[in-house]
Design an enzyme around this catalytic site. Structure first.
Site, PDB file in Angstrom:
ATOM      1  N   ALA A  99       0.824  -1.195   0.000  1.00 12.72           N
ATOM      2  CA  ALA A  99       0.000   0.000   0.000  1.00 12.72           C
ATOM      3  C   ALA A  99       0.867   1.257   0.000  1.00 12.72           C
ATOM      4  O   ALA A  99       0.438   2.309  -0.426  1.00 12.72           O
ATOM      5  CB  ALA A  99      -0.884  -0.009   1.231  1.00 12.72           C
TER       6      ALA A  99
ATOM      7  N   ASP B  16      -3.355  -2.391   8.989  1.00 12.20           N
ATOM      8  CA  ASP B  16      -3.324  -3.216   7.777  1.00 12.20           C
ATOM      9  C   ASP B  16      -2.724  -4.590   8.064  1.00 12.20           C
ATOM     10  O   ASP B  16      -1.825  -5.050   7.364  1.00 12.20           O
ATOM     11  CB  ASP B  16      -2.551  -2.497   6.665  1.00 12.20           C
ATOM     12  CG  ASP B  16      -2.886  -3.054   5.279  1.00 12.20           C
ATOM     13  OD1 ASP B  16      -3.861  -3.839   5.163  1.00 12.20           O
ATOM     14  OD2 ASP B  16      -2.170  -2.718   4.312  1.00 12.20           O
TER      15      ASP B  16
END
Ligand code: NAG
Ligand code: NAG
Ligand code: NAG
Ligand code: NAG
Ligand code: NAG
Ligand code: NAG
Length: 821
Positions: free
Chosen positions: A529, A642
């Site tokens: 990400a 995450d």
């Protein structure tokens, strides 16, 4: 005493009727104990762990009284009895004995004393080979009378300290243990200095190869007084005001002495380095270098002595940071056995020669690129402006000129012997070397002697184009360049160290350093990400370099970036991937992590052969422990945001380490947190991201619950085929399925044919229920990570969880086409 020991004992009693050989269980040898040099070296005195041995080590047909790593192949020596620059060599049949008056005494077979340990006034009572590698002679009341740590040779071991005036000596060469040309000493002024020593008077020459810069004449309290190699493998100079200055530069490598043998050795080539060797046997068959100093031993500026290589030689750094030496064309080794020694010229410079014979007929010039013998010590004349051809001719016609360096319209004439010679691709000058004309050496100007130099020519052109030509104006500048480069480099390093200290051992890198370390960002390890991760190498250590590409770039945020990085840098936990350093330069933000070679949990979990149940439960506990640390145990709470198997890496032991933590904050900087900007990954994100609820550490608990289910089932929470566009923020199907199986009492279906898990039903149930608690839609129902670790560890009872998603239907579970029956 078992049979083997008693036979050995008897054997020795027979062999040495007049001396007692007894080593007690704690490794003590009392006065009267002795060792004899037999053809296999005899059986040494071992430390209690057996890691170190003291005794006779075969060497060149004789024996050295020495200490060595007994479990490392080749039994690397760490100490040897040494006097006046020479090792004490003993013949077979020699004996070392512990006596009350003289401590250790080495006697030759005739009984003459060859060496003794000088002990303090008291009488010796016993000696012991310590597990640290220190051999200690003690008195009756256990005072230390003599210890090998106080008499280092070329090696320091963890917990060993070198005090003021302490010295390490290099060996002559790999196989000759006599004192060599290099010495590392902690000077009276507090500076740790690597210098050349002129044997046999042992005069230390100016122009050190390395200094720690820990002297401070203006403020004594700021000067160094100990070189410490501590139990965690850190090597630093301790100043009187307790400040530390690390000798290693670059990343800190924590090497627990429990797992690694370690040593710091001043090698015969003048490089001193920290090495490790894993205690448990691995594929590694050798000592691995952690760091080495000096950074470039070829770059000495000294006014005496030859430099790292001998006189007239040319030093070049190899890819391991070690010097290699070569004689220039027209020269050959003085001692063909000594590759690091001096070179003798084949040219006879004779100024009495008949002047009617043109010099050009007698001599030629051969050119080598990127080569220099810098400094006034080599020069006797300078010509400027002068072109290359004129420079060549000038040297050729001058009977005193042995070589000339031409660079940027400067021509320096050099005399013999040439010193501190080096090849350095950054030096764009040429060495014009006078050679005798003959069949072998026809005027070979620009007729480059070998492929090596042809290659260098390419570099020369490239480098000179880059640097332009006006940089080096005169001779002084060339010298200044070398000196300046050295000191700028040193300054840079010390600055880095300072920042590093401020930032908890994080190293600050320049973009260029990281570009070089990653070979121009060549090998991609993964994309996440936050950006792309590349493989790199810094100071012999493989690292993962993450190039952040989604950060908001705003100069006001620079400080905040550092703050966040600092928080990440402060984390130390065995289940977290360690951040080693970073780069913050203009637009660029890069993070340097330790490299873990076993890939991600995602790859491990979802491949065809499942990892064992035992291993999976261990991994789950490790992740929980890492998360607990982030949430509750580090200085500032870090919410990961995450958690997913792609962000869990596996170390050498296939234990889990969480990566990418602390980054979501960076990503969020300067953005008001909006619900549309969900961080996290589909299938793992907690429902509160989509609802109007505060985001807390419980989002990680949720993601962990999903991950835990994946670990239990070895199945992805979301089908790979699912399209991100379909994602509506609801929980993934694995969670419904798991609950259904649990609710329906068919939990075996979750693990398929994994008999190991099925047979461990209690744990399986406990893990499953814990996971179901973690994925409760209502964050308040989810346990904290502390509770989770207790649940997984079986420390607390796990109660039956309610339906995690009472508000959602389980209809979607059909899309994965799995059922519980
Ligand atoms: C080895 O040295 C350490 C530190 O000085 C000491 O604590 C330990 O007792 C020693 N071990 C033996 C076997 O003497
Ligand atoms: C080692 O070098 C020293 C000094 O050069 C020399 O005297 C000695 O004989 C050498 N020893 C061996 C074993 O070659
Ligand atoms: C010496 O350095 C210490 C800190 O290391 C400082 O406190 C002290 O004031 C300094 N003394 C002088 C004379 O500068
Ligand atoms: C060794 O030094 C490092 C850095 O100063 C420190 O973090 C570590 O705790 C020390 N280890 C021991 C065993 O003293
Ligand atoms: C082991 O280390 C030595 C010295 O550092 C080196 O010469 C040798 O090539 C190494 N061997 C292997 C297999 O790496
Ligand atoms: C032991 O010696 C051999 C041959 O010299 C070498 O290849 C190997 O790397 C050495 N091993 C160690 C641990 O130094």
């Amino acid at each position: 005493m078992d049979f083997a020991t008693s036979t050995t004992f008897l054997f020795f009693l027979l062999l040495l009727p007049f001396s007692a050989v007894a080593q007690t269980d704690d490794g003590r040898n009392d006065v009267g104990s002795s060792l004899t040099a037999t053809n296999d070296g005899g059986s040494p005195w071992l430390s209690p762990s057996g890691d170190f041995a003291f005794g006779f080590h075969p060497h060149a047909g004789l024996f050295l009284v020495s200490i060595w790593f007994d479990k490392v192949p080749n039994k690397t020596l760490v100490w040897y009895a040494f006097e006046n620059g020479s090792p004490i060599l003993a013949h077979a049949g020699s004996k070392i004995e512990l006596t009350a008056e003289n401590g250790l005494v080495l006697l030759n077979p005739r009984g003459d004393q060859l060496w003794k340990s000088d002990i303090a006034t008291d009488e010796a009572s016993y000696c012991v080979m310590n597990d640290t590698g220190n051999f200690v002679v003690r008195s009756r009341n256990s005072d230390v009378l003599w210890q090998s740590f106080d008499h280092p040779t070329d090696t320091l071991l963890p917990t060993q300290i070198l005090g003021i005036n302490g010295k390490l000596f290099s060996r002559q060469n790999e196989n000759n243990f006599s004192q060599g040309r290099f010495q590392l000493s902690l000077q009276t002024d507090g500076n740790l200095v690597l210098s050349m020593v002129n044997l046999p008077t042992k005069l230390v020459y100016e122009g050190p190869f390395y200094t720690s810069d820990t002297n401070d004449a203006a403020n004594e309290s700021n000067s160094g007084f100990q070189l410490i190699f501590n139990g965690s493998g850190d090597v630093y100079v301790l100043r009187r005001n307790r400040r530390t200055s690390y000798v290693r530069t670059g990343v800190r490598v924590a090497l627990p002495t429990a797992d690694f043998y370690q040593r710091m050795t001043l090698d015969f080539d003048g490089v001193f380095a920290q090495y490790y060797y894993p205690k448990r046997s691995t594929s590694v068959e050798n000592w691995t270098t952690v760091w080495s100093k000096p950074d470039n031993i070829c770059n000495r500026m000294g006014d005496r002595g030859s430099g790292a290589c001998g006189f007239n030689s040319i030093c070049r750094l190899n890819e391991n940071g070690r010097p290699t030496c070569r004689c220039p064309p027209g020269f050959s080794l003085l001692d063909p056995e000594d590759k690091y020694g001096s070179c003798k010229p084949e040219v006879e410079l004779d100024c009495r020669e008949d002047e009617r014979i043109p010099m050009e007929d007698l001599y030629g010039i051969t050119v080598i690129l990127n080569t220099d013998w810098p400094g006034l010590i080599n020069d006797y004349e300078k010509l400027h402006p002068y072109n290359e051809q004129d420079c060549e001719t000038a040297c050729l016609r001058d009977c005193m000129c042995a070589a000339a360096i031409w660079k940027d319209d400067n021509c320096w004439k050099k005399k013999l012997p040439l010193t501190n010679g080096r090849v350095d691709d950054r030096f764009t000058g040429k060495a014009l070397i006078k050679i005798t004309k003959g069949d072998r050496t026809r005027r070979p100007s620009l007729n480059l002697p070998n492929a090596d130099e042809v290659k260098n020519k390419g570099t020369l052109i490239a480098v000179s184009t880059l640097l332009g030509t006006s940089m080096f104006l005169n001779f002084a500048l060339v010298g200044a360049f070398c000196l300046g480069f050295f000191s700028i480099y040193k300054k840079k390093l010390s600055k880095v160290q300072e920042i590093g200290l401020e930032l908890n051992n994080l190293q600050v890198f320049t973009y260029k350093q990281l570009a070089e370390a990653t070979n121009g960002f060549r090998e991609e390890l993964g994309r996440g990400a936050f950006g792309i991760v590349y493989k790199g190498k810094i100071e012999m250590r493989t690292v993962a370099v993450k190039k952040l590409d989604r950060l908001v770039r705003d100069e006001n945020l620079d400080k905040e970036f550092k703050t966040e990085i600092n928080i990440i840098g402060q984390t130390h936990h065995k289940n977290l991937v360690r951040l080693l350093g970073f780069c913050q330069e203009k637009e660029q933000r890069l993070l340097v992590y330790e490299y873990l070679s076993n890939g991600t949990l995602a790859d491990y979990l979802f491949k065809n052969t499942k990892p064992s149940w035992n291993q999976r439960t261990q991994i789950a506990k490790s992740i929980a422990s890492g998360l607990l640390y982030l949430h509750e145990e580090c200085s500032k709470q870090i919410i990961h945001c995450d958690i997913k198997p792609q962000n869990i890496l596996l170390d050498d032991n296939y234990d889990a380490r969480i990566s990418d933590f602390g980054l979501s904050k960076l990503l969020m900087m300067n953005q008001t947190q909006t619900k549309t900007d969900i961080r996290g990954t589909k299938g793992y994100v907690a429902p509160e991201w989509f609802r109007n609820m505060p985001v807390t550490a419980k989002v990680d608990v949720y993601s962990f619950g999903v991950l835990l289910l994946e670990i239990i089932c070895c199945r992805r929470s979301v089908g790979v085929e699912e399209n991100a566009a379909d994602f509506d923020g609801d929980s993934s199907v694995l969670t419904y399925w798991a609950y259904d199986c649990f609710h329906g009492g068919t939990i075996d279906a979750l693990v398929g044919d994994d008999m190991e898990a099925i047979n461990d039903r209690t744990s399986l149930e406990r893990f499953l229920m814990t996971a179901l608690w973690c994925i409760q839609e209502d964050p308040y129902l989810r346990p904290t990570m502390k509770k989770v670790t207790q649940m997984l560890g079986g420390v607390v009872q796990v109660t039956v969880p309610p339906d995690p998603s009472p508000f959602t239907t389980a209809a979607e579970s059909s899309s994965l086409n799995i059922s519980c029956i």
